[in-house]
Design an enzyme around this catalytic site. Sequence first.
Site, PDB file in Angstrom:
ATOM      1  NE  ARG A 157      66.613  95.915  67.761  1.00 29.38           N
ATOM      2  CZ  ARG A 157      66.533  95.648  66.477  1.00 29.38           C
ATOM      3  NH1 ARG A 157      66.601  94.408  66.045  1.00 29.38           N
ATOM      4  NH2 ARG A 157      66.379  96.606  65.585  1.00 29.38           N
ATOM      5  NE  ARG A 158      63.986  95.369  75.710  1.00 26.63           N
ATOM      6  CZ  ARG A 158      63.431  96.225  76.556  1.00 26.63           C
ATOM      7  NH1 ARG A 158      64.053  96.567  77.659  1.00 26.63           N
ATOM      8  NH2 ARG A 158      62.249  96.755  76.303  1.00 26.63           N
TER       9      ARG A 158
ATOM     10  CE  LYS B 241      57.282 112.881  74.735  1.00 30.79           C
ATOM     11  NZ  LYS B 241      56.610 111.850  75.518  1.00 30.79           N
TER      12      LYS B 241
ATOM     13  CB  VAL C 199      50.690 116.665  74.481  1.00 27.43           C
ATOM     14  CG1 VAL C 199      50.778 117.887  75.394  1.00 27.43           C
ATOM     15  CG2 VAL C 199      51.386 116.927  73.161  1.00 27.43           C
TER      16      VAL C 199
ATOM     17  N   GLY D 118      50.663 112.898  78.771  1.00 34.12           N
ATOM     18  CA  GLY D 118      50.455 111.510  79.220  1.00 34.12           C
ATOM     19  C   GLY D 118      48.984 111.129  79.193  1.00 34.12           C
TER      20      GLY D 118
ATOM     21  CB  ILE E 215      46.006 115.222  80.434  1.00 37.59           C
ATOM     22  CG1 ILE E 215      46.710 115.195  81.791  1.00 37.59           C
ATOM     23  CG2 ILE E 215      44.959 116.309  80.385  1.00 37.59           C
ATOM     24  CD1 ILE E 215      47.529 116.460  82.059  1.00 37.59           C
TER      25      ILE E 215
ATOM     26  N   GLY F 233      63.430 108.416  90.378  1.00 40.69           N
ATOM     27  CA  GLY F 233      62.990 107.846  89.106  1.00 40.69           C
ATOM     28  C   GLY F 233      62.141 108.795  88.268  1.00 40.69           C
TER      29      GLY F 233
ATOM     30  CG  ASP G  63      59.400 115.992  77.003  1.00 40.58           C
ATOM     31  OD1 ASP G  63      59.240 115.027  76.231  1.00 40.58           O
ATOM     32  OD2 ASP G  63      58.567 116.307  77.878  1.00 40.58           O
TER      33      ASP G  63
ATOM     34  CE  LYS H 201      55.728 115.734  76.839  1.00 43.40           C
ATOM     35  NZ  LYS H 201      56.127 115.641  78.248  1.00 43.40           N
TER      36      LYS H 201
HETATM   37  N1  HSE Z   1      60.081 113.172  81.338  1.00 41.56           N
HETATM   38  C1  HSE Z   1      58.851 113.480  80.675  1.00 41.56           C
HETATM   39  C2  HSE Z   1      57.938 114.146  81.692  1.00 41.56           C
HETATM   40  C3  HSE Z   1      58.235 112.224  80.133  1.00 41.56           C
HETATM   41  O1  HSE Z   1      58.227 114.067  82.878  1.00 41.56           O
HETATM   42  O2  HSE Z   1      56.965 114.781  81.329  1.00 41.56           O
HETATM   43  C4  HSE Z   1      57.086 112.461  79.218  1.00 41.56           C
HETATM   44  O3  HSE Z   1      57.460 113.191  78.081  1.00 41.56           O
END
Ligand code: HSE
Length: 435
Positions: free
Chosen positions: A49-50, A109, A136, A138, A140, A191, A205, A209
């Site tokens: 959209r942006r 996920k 799951v 990232g 890996i 962050g 989260d 996973k």
């Molecule tokens: N906040 C999540 C983490 C992001 O640090 O694993 C990925 O699901």
Amino acid sequence: MNVTTPILRVGLAGLGTVGASVWQRLASQKDLLRQRTGTEIRVDQVAERRAEHARKCGVPEKLLVPDWRGLTDNPELDVIVELIGGTTVAFELISTALQKGKHVITANKALLAERGAELFQLATKHQRHLLFEASVGGGIPIIRALREGLVANRIVSIHGIINGTCNYILTRMNEAGLEFGDALAEAKREGYAEADDRLDVDGHDTAHKAAVLAALAYGFWVPPDKLYTEGLRGLEKQDICYARKLGYGLKLLAIIKADPDGAAEVRVHPTLIPQSHVLASVSGVFNAVLVRGDVVGDTLYYGRGAGGDPTASAVLSDLAQIASHFPQEQKARNVGHEALHSRLKTMDEIVSRYYLRLMVEDKPGVLADVARVLASRQIGISSVIQPEAHAGETTPLVLMLHDAPESQFQAAVQEIAKIGAVKAPPVGLRVEDFN
Ligand code: HSE
């Protein structure tokens, strides 16, 4: 370029952190991927959209559509990469894409945990791939390890540190002696945590996973409300200190196991693990997954579990898998049809060791009263710590317990909480020895 090189046409939905990295990395790795797959992987359309943001990411205006339907309506596209997140629009996007004969790649996920069974059924019906390496761990390659590298194994157990935010918080509580709230605030400043921290910190989260890993390992989707989930909120640094004194570290683990008789357990909670165990040394935002197969034994996968480039690496690996067989069709092998184990144990049925901290009045007979309750439920004590206290003062009494059924442990805790000298709600943590 060889004129006969086939072109895999990709539609990219979402230009967030991961989407922007996928766009950039597809360009930087283009030649490498062509050499390795024999196919050119080309983004033909981007839904975002942006428009200004897309321009800043370097996406030419002619590729841009404001709405995901622009991708699913495009008959030229072979694959849609869904990186918009959420569970409503993303579901509509993925199901429409599959129905229209497109392969789909997703990092979502939460959606898979909630509606994976439906989506994989749809993918199988339309003989399309629904790939999810980025969902799951990232960067890996744990999904591919389970589906391919370990395909000949029955999965005995999986223990995963699969949320970087939580692992960062626990690492800072342990190493810098921060209380939970301060470690969370620091994670936000750095962050590593979202402004809305509930998904990560409350364990959801990790549970999403865990559901994906359990579906791969045992062929069925654990209903989200049946997946026991406990996060970090309420943890105190004193418990991390006592655990350390006892030779344990504290990690938020996803634990997935199955008995030979077909009963599986899938749970997420803070867990004490021996400091000497390799998972105890996984610190900061890193993830690690320990998989025990019946043929291979223990295998370990470690790396960055979040972030643009690591997650893009996983998305690109899914694109490469499709590209390697393109334009011939490889039989879609989707999840959820093996049903190797289909009975999910309730938490009451699991057996664990436990750590128990009580705040007690320091007076004669308190330890004996606590021991009596535990003994009446056949729960053995393996060690006890009580810091030096003066008569009448309140002091922590920390006990490490032998294996016990969860139901017996919880009943004992309720009974212990009623002892007059126990001055605060007991704190119990499960312990994993990896036996
Ligand atoms: N906040 C999540 C983490 C992001 O640090 O694993 C990925 O699901």
